[in-house]
Motif scaffolding. Structure first.
Motif, PDB file in Angstrom:
ATOM      1  N   TRP A  20       0.861  -1.181   0.000  1.00  0.00           N
ATOM      2  CA  TRP A  20       0.000   0.000   0.000  1.00  0.00           C
ATOM      3  C   TRP A  20       0.894   1.227   0.000  1.00  0.00           C
ATOM      4  O   TRP A  20       1.750   1.370   0.864  1.00  0.00           O
ATOM      5  CB  TRP A  20      -0.876  -0.046   1.246  1.00  0.00           C
ATOM      6  N   SER A  22       1.232   5.669  -0.782  1.00  0.00           N
ATOM      7  CA  SER A  22       0.584   6.961  -0.954  1.00  0.00           C
ATOM      8  C   SER A  22       1.231   7.667  -2.127  1.00  0.00           C
ATOM      9  O   SER A  22       2.454   7.738  -2.220  1.00  0.00           O
ATOM     10  CB  SER A  22       0.753   7.813   0.308  1.00  0.00           C
ATOM     11  N   MET A  52       4.905   9.386  -2.422  1.00  0.00           N
ATOM     12  CA  MET A  52       5.310  10.167  -1.257  1.00  0.00           C
ATOM     13  C   MET A  52       6.435   9.453  -0.533  1.00  0.00           C
ATOM     14  O   MET A  52       6.392   8.246  -0.345  1.00  0.00           O
ATOM     15  CB  MET A  52       4.130  10.361  -0.305  1.00  0.00           C
ATOM     16  N   PRO A  58       1.873  15.701   1.340  1.00  0.00           N
ATOM     17  CA  PRO A  58       1.389  15.481  -0.024  1.00  0.00           C
ATOM     18  C   PRO A  58       1.662  16.643  -0.986  1.00  0.00           C
ATOM     19  O   PRO A  58       2.131  16.423  -2.108  1.00  0.00           O
ATOM     20  CB  PRO A  58      -0.118  15.257   0.165  1.00  0.00           C
ATOM     21  N   VAL A  82      -9.424  12.602  -4.080  1.00  0.00           N
ATOM     22  CA  VAL A  82      -8.759  11.640  -3.208  1.00  0.00           C
ATOM     23  C   VAL A  82      -9.447  10.307  -3.437  1.00  0.00           C
ATOM     24  O   VAL A  82     -10.669  10.202  -3.267  1.00  0.00           O
ATOM     25  CB  VAL A  82      -8.888  12.028  -1.715  1.00  0.00           C
ATOM     26  N   THR A  84      -8.694   5.682  -4.010  1.00  0.00           N
ATOM     27  CA  THR A  84      -7.820   4.521  -4.082  1.00  0.00           C
ATOM     28  C   THR A  84      -7.859   3.956  -5.495  1.00  0.00           C
ATOM     29  O   THR A  84      -8.935   3.660  -6.024  1.00  0.00           O
ATOM     30  CB  THR A  84      -8.282   3.440  -3.078  1.00  0.00           C
ATOM     31  N   TYR A  98      -2.384   2.183  -4.669  1.00  0.00           N
ATOM     32  CA  TYR A  98      -2.113   3.553  -4.255  1.00  0.00           C
ATOM     33  C   TYR A  98      -3.352   4.262  -3.728  1.00  0.00           C
ATOM     34  O   TYR A  98      -4.433   4.147  -4.306  1.00  0.00           O
ATOM     35  CB  TYR A  98      -1.609   4.393  -5.444  1.00  0.00           C
ATOM     36  N   LEU A  99      -3.160   5.011  -2.668  1.00  0.00           N
ATOM     37  CA  LEU A  99      -4.087   6.058  -2.282  1.00  0.00           C
ATOM     38  C   LEU A  99      -3.562   7.290  -3.004  1.00  0.00           C
ATOM     39  O   LEU A  99      -2.414   7.692  -2.791  1.00  0.00           O
ATOM     40  CB  LEU A  99      -4.071   6.301  -0.776  1.00  0.00           C
ATOM     41  N   ASN A 100      -4.365   7.860  -3.882  1.00  0.00           N
ATOM     42  CA  ASN A 100      -3.915   8.980  -4.698  1.00  0.00           C
ATOM     43  C   ASN A 100      -4.594  10.281  -4.267  1.00  0.00           C
ATOM     44  O   ASN A 100      -5.808  10.331  -4.115  1.00  0.00           O
ATOM     45  CB  ASN A 100      -4.220   8.716  -6.175  1.00  0.00           C
ATOM     46  N   ILE A 101      -3.785  11.306  -4.079  1.00  0.00           N
ATOM     47  CA  ILE A 101      -4.278  12.650  -3.787  1.00  0.00           C
ATOM     48  C   ILE A 101      -3.872  13.519  -4.973  1.00  0.00           C
ATOM     49  O   ILE A 101      -2.683  13.635  -5.280  1.00  0.00           O
ATOM     50  CB  ILE A 101      -3.665  13.210  -2.491  1.00  0.00           C
TER      51      ILE A 101
END
Length: 169
Positions: A20, A22, A52, A58, A82, A84, A98-101
């Motif tokens: 996982w 970011s 990141m 971020p 925001v 996933t 990825y958790l994408n911002i």
């Protein structure tokens, strides 16, 4: 794409198991144009993405990634989405998600150029004359252009998702 050192260290312990991470996407807009790079790993035109680093904020990641890849200094102006991303598998077999911002960014200095080995080309494209973009980048660009508030992916519908409030009685 160069893999960050902290990921290489983790992979020594977990092998190809899911990891996982970011990540951020910088949607750099200026005078009806968007800044894109043609990625060296797959040859596709794309928004500017990055992982990141531990302890990094971020918005700081967005600024760093754009500068490293294009030579352009940006100011993140707002979060546009925001969510996933679906799980993926890298060419070497590493599993990632990825958790994408995503940030809408404004350029403040520098000239767009290939600035590292992650890009084959870097160019400003008119928003009405874009090259083919992957579906994810199309979504992120549309959210940056159309929404004034951040977009969050909707939770799944149907069934019991544990969202009931229990009184403990």
């Amino acid at each position: 794409m160069p893999t960050p050192e902290f990921i290489l260290r983790l992979r020594k312990f977990i092998g190809h198991d899911p990891l996982w991470l970011s990540g951020v996407t910088a949607v750099v807009l200026h005078e009806g144009q968007v800044l894109l790079n043609r990625r060296s790993d797959n040859g596709a035109w794309a928004l500017l993405h990055g992982v990141m680093e531990p302890g990094e904020q971020p918005a700081e990641t967005a600024v760093r990634e754009v500068r490293e890849e294009t030579g352009v200094l940006v100011v993140p102006e707002r979060i546009t989405s925001v969510y996933t991303l679906p799980p993926g598998v890298c060419a070497n077999g590493d599993q990632v998600q990825y958790l994408n911002i995503a940030f809408q960014c404004r350029p403040v200095a520098g000239h767009a150029r290939v600035n590292d080995d992650e890009s084959l080309e870097v160019r400003w494209f008119p928003l009405d004359s874009l090259p083919e973009l992957r579906r994810n980048d199309q979504l992120l660009l549309s959210k940056a252009r159309e929404e004034m508030t951040p977009w969050f992916a909707s939770p799944p519908t149907g069934g019991d998702h544990g969202d009931r409030i229990h009184s403990g009685q």
